[in-house]
Design an enzyme around this catalytic site. Sequence first.
Site, PDB file in Angstrom:
ATOM      1  N   GLY A 391      29.937  22.107 105.975  1.00 23.83           N
ATOM      2  CA  GLY A 391      29.473  23.461 106.261  1.00 23.83           C
ATOM      3  C   GLY A 391      29.836  24.472 105.194  1.00 23.83           C
ATOM      4  N   SER A 392      29.989  25.718 105.637  1.00 22.80           N
ATOM      5  CA  SER A 392      30.054  26.878 104.733  1.00 22.80           C
ATOM      6  C   SER A 392      31.269  26.934 103.824  1.00 22.80           C
ATOM      7  CB  SER A 392      29.996  28.158 105.564  1.00 22.80           C
ATOM      8  OG  SER A 392      28.801  28.210 106.306  1.00 22.80           O
ATOM      9  N   ALA A 393      32.228  26.038 104.003  1.00 25.21           N
ATOM     10  CA  ALA A 393      33.397  26.036 103.126  1.00 25.21           C
ATOM     11  C   ALA A 393      33.002  25.891 101.661  1.00 25.21           C
ATOM     12  CB  ALA A 393      34.345  24.908 103.529  1.00 25.21           C
ATOM     13  N   VAL A 394      31.819  25.292 101.381  1.00 29.38           N
ATOM     14  CA  VAL A 394      31.412  25.042  99.994  1.00 29.38           C
ATOM     15  C   VAL A 394      30.729  26.249  99.347  1.00 29.38           C
ATOM     16  CG1 VAL A 394      31.069  22.611 100.562  1.00 29.38           C
ATOM     17  CG2 VAL A 394      29.093  24.141 100.500  1.00 29.38           C
ATOM     18  N   LYS A 395      30.585  27.342 100.076  1.00 32.08           N
ATOM     19  CA  LYS A 395      29.788  28.460  99.553  1.00 32.08           C
ATOM     20  C   LYS A 395      30.380  29.101  98.312  1.00 32.08           C
ATOM     21  CE  LYS A 395      27.399  29.544 103.889  1.00 32.08           C
ATOM     22  NZ  LYS A 395      27.280  30.453 105.053  1.00 32.08           N
TER      23      LYS A 395
END
Length: 700
Positions: A391-395
Site C-alpha cells: 500500500g501507500s507506504a511506497v509513496k
Amino acid sequence: MNNKKKKKTHVPFRLNMLFFVVFLLFSVLILRLGELQIVFGDDFKREIQRTEDVTVNNPVPRGKMFDRNGKVIVDNTPLNAITYTKTQKSTQKEMIDTAKKLAKLITMDTSKVPIRDKKDYWILKHPKEAKAKITKKEWDLFKEKKLDDKQIYKKQLDRVTDDEINSIQGKELETLAIYTQFNSGYALTPHIVKNKDVTPEEFAIVSENLESLPGVDTTTDWDRKYAFEDTLKSILGDVSSSQSGLPKELLDKYLARDYSRNDRVGTSYLEKKYEDVLHGQKAKVKNVTDKSGNILSTEVVSEGKRGKDLVLTVNMDLQLQTEKIIEEEMWSAKQKPNTGLLDRAFVVVMDPHTGEILTMAGKQIGKNKKTGKTEMQDYALGNFTSSYNVGSAVKGATILTGYKTGAIKPGSIQVDEPIKIKGTQVKKSWKTFGAINDLRALQVSSNVYMFKTAIAIAGGHYKYNQPIDLDYSAFETMRRSFSQFGLGSRTGIDLPGETAGVTGTEKKPGLLMDLAIGQYDMYTPLQLAQYVSTIANGGNRIQPHIVKQIREPVMENNELGPIIDDIQPKVLNHIDMKDQWIKRVQEGFRMVMQVGDGTAVSYFKSAPYHPAGKTGTAQAFYYGKDRSKWGTPVMNLSLVSFAPSDNPEVAIAVLVPWAYQGNTGPSINNIIGRRVLDAYFNLKKTGQATETTDTNQNNQ
C-alpha cells in the site's frame, strides 16, 4: 639257499635308497629354510611389524551466538554420551555380542529402527528359515549362475513376513537398535550410539564395564541450547543430528573439506550461512594399527578448538518486547469483527546508517504439532522470505521518481479528484482533497496525486472518461527507481533464502497507477525497512546485516573473546536524487505523523522522539494457509518510520497482511509501530538500545 641270500641282500638296498631320498629332502628343506631366514628374513620381519597410521578427526562444540549486548542466544549444553568405535577387524558377530551386552545396561529408543534393518537382523538370526524362503527352482537357477547373491538375498528380504519382523521385541529389539548404530559408523571413527536421556546410572555402569564392551566408550557430547526458546529460532537455523550427519545433497562438498559423514552441520539460515565459522577446528588423533587392524597406540596430533562465536546485531531486550507487542496486538485485533484471516505480522527495526538489524520479529498463528492447540509461532524469517502488497507506504518512492523523471517538481499542484479512464472503474483517494501539492499528498496519503504522477511518468495526458495512451516502459522506469531504495530487489541481508518479492506481469494503465500506490508489486517487510532507511539517511541504500562481529572463542562461561572480524556498513548504491528532493520527502513523512490531519498524527504526534513516516493500506487478496479462502479480498496494513525526524537514528517497518476484510478495521500497524518505537527509546534511556557491551576491550 642262494635265493634266500639274494632276498636278504635286496632288502637293505631298498632301505638305503629310502634313507638317501629322505636325506636329500631334509637337505633341500634345510637349504630352503636357511635361504628364507638368511636372505629374506629381514623382509618378512618388517612385514610382520608393519603398521599403519590412521588419523581420525573428532568433532568439537560449535561456536556460540550472542546479542549485541553480550547476552548468550545460542549455546552448547553438555550431554552424557555413549559411543562406539569400529575397528578394521570388527566382525558382525562381535558387534552383535557387544550390542547384546550393552542392551542389558542401557535403555535404547527402538522407534527409529528401519524395517530393512529388522529384516536383515531376522535373516541373520534365522539362517535356516531364511534359506527355506528360496524355492528349489530358485536355488537351481543360483547354481546355474542365472541368479546371483544379491537377487537371492532380495527375495529373502521380500519374503520376511510382518509376524517375523514383529517377533523382534524387547531387549532383542534394543540390541538391534544398538547394532544399527554400531554399523552406521566408520572404522576408527567414534560414533554416537546414545546421547539423549543418558541417565547418570547408565553412564556410570557402562563406564564400569568398558573392558567387556570392545569399541564402546563414554564421553561428553553437546547439543544446541536456545536461551530464549523459540525467539528468532527460524532465523538462527538448525543443526543436523549425529544420526543424520551430513546432508546428502552437500555430502561431496563437506567430505572434500575434511568433514566426517556423521558430523553435525548447520542446515538452515545462520547455522548454515556461517557453518565455516561456527564449526570449529577438530581434534586430530592418530591411531597406529597393525596390519590386522588392531590399535597399537593412540597419539593426539592437535587439540580441538570450539567454533568461533557470532555476535549478532540484534538487541534481545528489544526483540523480546517487540514480539510481546506483536502477540498482544494480534490477539487483541482477533477479537474484533472481520479479522478471521489475520494470522501474521512482521516488524523490522534497523539502524538506517549501518544496516544493523536491531530487531527482526515475525509471528504467525498456527497449530502446535504435538498438542494440536492454536498458538503464536515464530515467523521471523518471513520478514525476508515472504512478500505482500504494502500500500501507500511506497509513496515516498513514487514522489521521488516523479521528481527524477520530471513528471512533477517539488511543490507541484495536482487536483485530487476521482479518476476515470474509459473502460475502467473509477479510482480515487480515500477522501477527495482538491488541489494539493506533493507534501500534502504525502501527509494525507492521496492516491490520485500518485496516479497522475504515474501517468505523467508514462507520458500520458489524463482526461475524464477518455482513453489514455501510455508508454508502458514506465513500468520499468518506476521499478528501476524503486529498486534503488530496495523495493523489488534483494536487500543483500547475510541470510540465505531471501526473496526479491513478486513483480506483476501485465501492463495496463490501471495497473501502472496501482504500482504507484503499492497495490500491484509485492515487497518484503525487510525491503520496506531498507527503503525507509534509504530516505532517512539521505539516499544511501545500506545492506542490512544480522551478524555484527565474529570473535575468538574463550573457555570462560558467556565471555566474549577477541574480535576476528567486525562487519562494516556497506552502501549498495546511492539513489540518483538531489538532496533537497530527499529532504522534501523527509518533511512529507514528518507531516504524516506530526502535522494537522496527517494519517498517523493521532498515533504519533505525542511521541517525544518526534518520528516521521508513512502509513499504508493495500486492497489485496488472501493466499494464506486456508486454501479454501484463497482469493478473498482483504486489507494489508503497513507502516514505515524513522526517528527522530531531524536526526534519524532508528528506522522501522511494520507489515500486517490480511489484517481485516471490508473497508474498516483495527489500525494494528500504527499501534504496533508506536509501541515498538516507545520500547526502543525507553531502552535507550537505560543504555541498552544500541551499545555493544564488550567484556574484552583489551583484546581488540
